[in-house]
Design a protein around this motif. Sequence first.
Motif, PDB file in Angstrom:
ATOM      1  N   PHE A 191       2.047  28.696 -16.517  1.00  0.00           N
ATOM      2  CA  PHE A 191       2.192  29.447 -15.437  1.00  0.00           C
ATOM      3  C   PHE A 191       1.022  29.573 -14.680  1.00  0.00           C
ATOM      4  CE2 PHE A 191       5.355  31.260 -18.618  1.00  0.00           C
ATOM      5  CZ  PHE A 191       6.592  31.039 -17.990  1.00  0.00           C
ATOM      6  N   SER A 192       1.169  29.769 -13.255  1.00  0.00           N
ATOM      7  CA  SER A 192       0.123  29.940 -12.366  1.00  0.00           C
ATOM      8  C   SER A 192       0.796  30.435 -10.960  1.00  0.00           C
ATOM      9  CB  SER A 192      -0.569  28.690 -12.058  1.00  0.00           C
ATOM     10  OG  SER A 192       0.297  27.856 -11.363  1.00  0.00           O
ATOM     11  N   GLY A 193      -0.005  31.164 -10.171  1.00  0.00           N
ATOM     12  CA  GLY A 193       0.323  31.761  -9.132  1.00  0.00           C
ATOM     13  C   GLY A 193       1.328  30.337  -8.147  1.00  0.00           C
ATOM     14  N   LEU A 194       0.343  29.315  -8.125  1.00  0.00           N
ATOM     15  CA  LEU A 194       0.760  28.103  -7.363  1.00  0.00           C
ATOM     16  C   LEU A 194       2.093  27.832  -7.762  1.00  0.00           C
ATOM     17  CD1 LEU A 194      -0.784  26.421  -5.021  1.00  0.00           C
ATOM     18  CD2 LEU A 194      -1.165  24.846  -7.134  1.00  0.00           C
ATOM     19  N   LYS A 195       2.348  27.610  -9.076  1.00  0.00           N
ATOM     20  CA  LYS A 195       3.706  27.399  -9.738  1.00  0.00           C
ATOM     21  C   LYS A 195       4.948  28.194  -9.277  1.00  0.00           C
ATOM     22  CE  LYS A 195       6.291  25.546 -13.046  1.00  0.00           C
ATOM     23  NZ  LYS A 195       7.117  24.231 -13.045  1.00  0.00           N
ATOM     24  N   ILE A 196       4.599  29.559  -9.172  1.00  0.00           N
ATOM     25  CA  ILE A 196       5.395  30.461  -8.717  1.00  0.00           C
ATOM     26  C   ILE A 196       5.829  30.297  -7.389  1.00  0.00           C
ATOM     27  CG2 ILE A 196       5.782  32.936  -8.167  1.00  0.00           C
ATOM     28  CD1 ILE A 196       4.217  33.445 -10.782  1.00  0.00           C
ATOM     29  N   LEU A 197       4.709  29.736  -6.470  1.00  0.00           N
ATOM     30  CA  LEU A 197       4.913  29.609  -5.097  1.00  0.00           C
ATOM     31  C   LEU A 197       5.866  28.484  -4.716  1.00  0.00           C
ATOM     32  CD1 LEU A 197       3.987  30.650  -2.206  1.00  0.00           C
ATOM     33  CD2 LEU A 197       2.168  28.880  -2.572  1.00  0.00           C
ATOM     34  N   ASN A 199      13.559  27.638  -7.430  1.00  0.00           N
ATOM     35  CA  ASN A 199      13.434  28.059  -8.853  1.00  0.00           C
ATOM     36  C   ASN A 199      14.171  27.148  -9.978  1.00  0.00           C
ATOM     37  OD1 ASN A 199      11.693  30.348  -9.044  1.00  0.00           O
ATOM     38  ND2 ASN A 199      13.294  31.345  -7.724  1.00  0.00           N
ATOM     39  N   LYS A 200      14.304  25.742  -9.789  1.00  0.00           N
ATOM     40  CA  LYS A 200      14.882  24.929 -10.660  1.00  0.00           C
ATOM     41  C   LYS A 200      13.815  24.296 -11.692  1.00  0.00           C
ATOM     42  CE  LYS A 200      18.380  23.577  -7.331  1.00  0.00           C
ATOM     43  NZ  LYS A 200      18.068  23.901  -5.913  1.00  0.00           N
ATOM     44  N   GLY A 201      12.517  24.457 -11.692  1.00  0.00           N
ATOM     45  CA  GLY A 201      11.778  23.718 -12.354  1.00  0.00           C
ATOM     46  C   GLY A 201      11.427  24.635 -13.600  1.00  0.00           C
ATOM     47  N   TRP A 202      11.995  25.827 -13.931  1.00  0.00           N
ATOM     48  CA  TRP A 202      11.508  26.495 -15.221  1.00  0.00           C
ATOM     49  C   TRP A 202      12.281  25.946 -16.261  1.00  0.00           C
ATOM     50  CZ3 TRP A 202       7.473  29.225 -13.524  1.00  0.00           C
ATOM     51  CH2 TRP A 202       7.480  29.583 -12.401  1.00  0.00           C
ATOM     52  N   THR A 203      11.462  26.165 -17.351  1.00  0.00           N
ATOM     53  CA  THR A 203      12.242  25.464 -18.418  1.00  0.00           C
ATOM     54  C   THR A 203      12.263  26.633 -19.634  1.00  0.00           C
ATOM     55  OG1 THR A 203      10.077  24.720 -19.338  1.00  0.00           O
ATOM     56  CG2 THR A 203      11.509  23.372 -18.220  1.00  0.00           C
ATOM     57  N   ASN A 204      12.898  26.623 -20.753  1.00  0.00           N
ATOM     58  CA  ASN A 204      12.921  27.443 -21.832  1.00  0.00           C
ATOM     59  C   ASN A 204      11.336  27.739 -22.252  1.00  0.00           C
ATOM     60  OD1 ASN A 204      15.606  27.807 -21.759  1.00  0.00           O
ATOM     61  ND2 ASN A 204      16.076  26.124 -23.682  1.00  0.00           N
ATOM     62  N   HIS A 205      11.345  29.068 -22.714  1.00  0.00           N
ATOM     63  CA  HIS A 205       9.937  29.376 -23.164  1.00  0.00           C
ATOM     64  C   HIS A 205       9.450  28.926 -24.559  1.00  0.00           C
ATOM     65  CE1 HIS A 205       9.147  32.585 -20.044  1.00  0.00           C
ATOM     66  NE2 HIS A 205       9.648  31.422 -19.440  1.00  0.00           N
ATOM     67  N   TRP A 206      10.524  28.628 -25.322  1.00  0.00           N
ATOM     68  CA  TRP A 206      10.431  28.300 -26.627  1.00  0.00           C
ATOM     69  C   TRP A 206      11.572  27.219 -27.089  1.00  0.00           C
ATOM     70  CZ3 TRP A 206      10.062  33.157 -25.808  1.00  0.00           C
ATOM     71  CH2 TRP A 206      11.276  34.102 -26.181  1.00  0.00           C
ATOM     72  N   ARG A 207      11.419  26.156 -28.140  1.00  0.00           N
ATOM     73  CA  ARG A 207      12.470  25.642 -28.675  1.00  0.00           C
ATOM     74  C   ARG A 207      13.521  26.403 -29.558  1.00  0.00           C
ATOM     75  NH1 ARG A 207       9.839  22.572 -32.557  1.00  0.00           N
ATOM     76  NH2 ARG A 207       8.064  24.355 -32.373  1.00  0.00           N
ATOM     77  N   ASP A 208      14.558  25.847 -29.680  1.00  0.00           N
ATOM     78  CA  ASP A 208      15.580  26.516 -30.684  1.00  0.00           C
ATOM     79  C   ASP A 208      15.649  25.609 -32.146  1.00  0.00           C
ATOM     80  OD1 ASP A 208      17.194  28.231 -31.938  1.00  0.00           O
ATOM     81  OD2 ASP A 208      18.746  27.681 -30.818  1.00  0.00           O
TER      82      ASP A 208
END
Lengths: 417, 90
Positions: A3-9, A16-25
């Motif tokens: 995560f970074s400011g640049l990433k949010i921008l 907002n299509k590039g966010w992935t799950n925060h952990w595996r299952d």
Amino acid sequence: MRFSGLKILKEGLTGNKGWTNHWRDPEPKQEYDILIIGGGGHGLSTAYYLAKNHGLKNIAVLEKGYLGGGNVGRNTTIVRANYFLPGNSEFYSHSLKLWEGLEHDLNYNVMHSQRGLINLFHSDGQRDAFARRGNAMINQGDDAILLDTEGVRDLLPYLDFEQVRFPIYGGLYHPRGGSARHDAVAWGYARGADTRGVDLIQNCEVTGIDISQGRVTGVQTTRGQISAKKVGIVVAGRSGQVAAMAGMRLPIESHVLQAFVTEGLKPCIDHVISFGMGHFYISQSDKGGLVFGGDLDFYASYAQRGNLPMKEHVMEAGMTLMPMIGKARVLRSWGGIMDMTPDGSPIIDKTDVEGLYIDCGWCYGGFKAVPASGYCFAHLLATDKHHEFASGFRLDRFKTGYGLIDEEGTGSQHNLH
Amino acid sequence: MRIPCPTCGDRDRREFYYVGDAQIINRPSPEASEDIWNDYLHNRDNPAGVTKDLWYHENGCNSWLVVTRNTRTHEVQHAELVTKLKGDGS
Ligand SMILES: Cc1cc2nc3c(=O)[nH]c(=O)nc-3n(C[C@H](O)[C@H](O)[C@H](O)COP(=O)(O)OP(=O)(O)OC[C@H]3O[C@@H](n4cnc5c(N)ncnc54)[C@H](O)[C@@H]3O)c2cc1C
Ligand SMILES: [Zn+2]
């Protein structure tokens, strides 16, 4: 994913299509080196520090529900280092230092806000007690400022200073105290542990602990048997039941503590405030809700909800202290299961079963302890030695009477804390 | 939550002081071992479900009661006078 400011921008500009799950299952494996029972704040931070500080890889956290669904997501989020007694003092001081570096360490916004905590006092005796506590905090290397009435009025002009019953004599101001977003703390540690290879296994209730010749060999779960060399019990309010699976009876009674939140309001309470004459504490969340709570309901309970008398008492205390909140509407209230010990202090220790360890007894104050508890419990699990900052939290102190940590000075007895 | 006091009838929880697990009424002998005393004073079954605990009707008849209660639901099932359970003078 970092995560970074640049990433949010960038994400903001690209839908907002590039966010992935925060952990595996992951599916549980047959065997682990270390199993942590309980995916609350303390279980997740333990797993994180096992991986980070001790380089251990083959670890799983077993959670019967979902991560953060227990007390870690139910508390009133106060983070402070204003303890008085040796044993507690160095531990909570260490925890606050970990909090101060937590967001960078985890690369996660836990919304830790050091907005300052003010514990009000209302009599000469209380002032003396707080002066003494403040000195202990300063001796520990933390910050404390004794405010008189005018000093409090500068910071909190909206309190009812004129009332005759509980006049405000001043407050102990702890500028580094504050709050944090509780779910984010669980999620941040979960993501940090997962990234370092820890398997976080949800919907996996531990139903038995396998012991052979005095040594733990694994656990039975609703998702099958899992073998392990070491097992850590970190289940807060459920400690009694899980310890019973290993034939132990603990010095713990589970009680209900309630909390409340109002509808969102414009910013009006900038600090965390506690009332010294009725159990009441309050802060305002970043969403605007006033988050507040009081004392235990004072009877053993696993219901995760409380009764009306304590609700009434908490509202009365709030209205006595700051009548301005009277027009705010309460949106929700809920409860959590508190693992209460006789002296009100926690347990981080080995058990009589080899390879079986326990971290419990956090009472109503274990949120602020999440970083240091994980840090010190991981140390114990990995090295078999008590960490210097948690060396007082022994299970046998009740039996021997030696090393009790009765912070409130009310006596080491159930129902007095 | 209301507690059915055998002398006073159904009364609001606020009239009562809560002590804890009813095991507290079975005090070990002074000569009993450290382990027995530790178990008595500190260790608890702490059940999720039906439990018996000790309450004091401080704003009522001043009786000590053993209350049968469900810790999952807060349902109060029954209350019994300690003097009746143990006989007077115990
Ligand atoms: C209303 C309220 C207000 C509070 N306010 C504060 C505060 O302001 N400041 C502060 O410092 N502390 C506060 N606390 C206390 C703090 O929240 C707790 O002490 C702390 O969160 C407990 O540790 P935990 O996060 O690991 O517990 P939990 O989040 O309860 O984690 C325990 C986990 O174990 C799991 N589990 C249980 N049994 C099993 C099993 N058999 N198998 C697998 N998993 C199992 C549970 O599902 C749960 O997720 C408050 C608590 C409450 C309820
Ligand atoms: Zn009565």
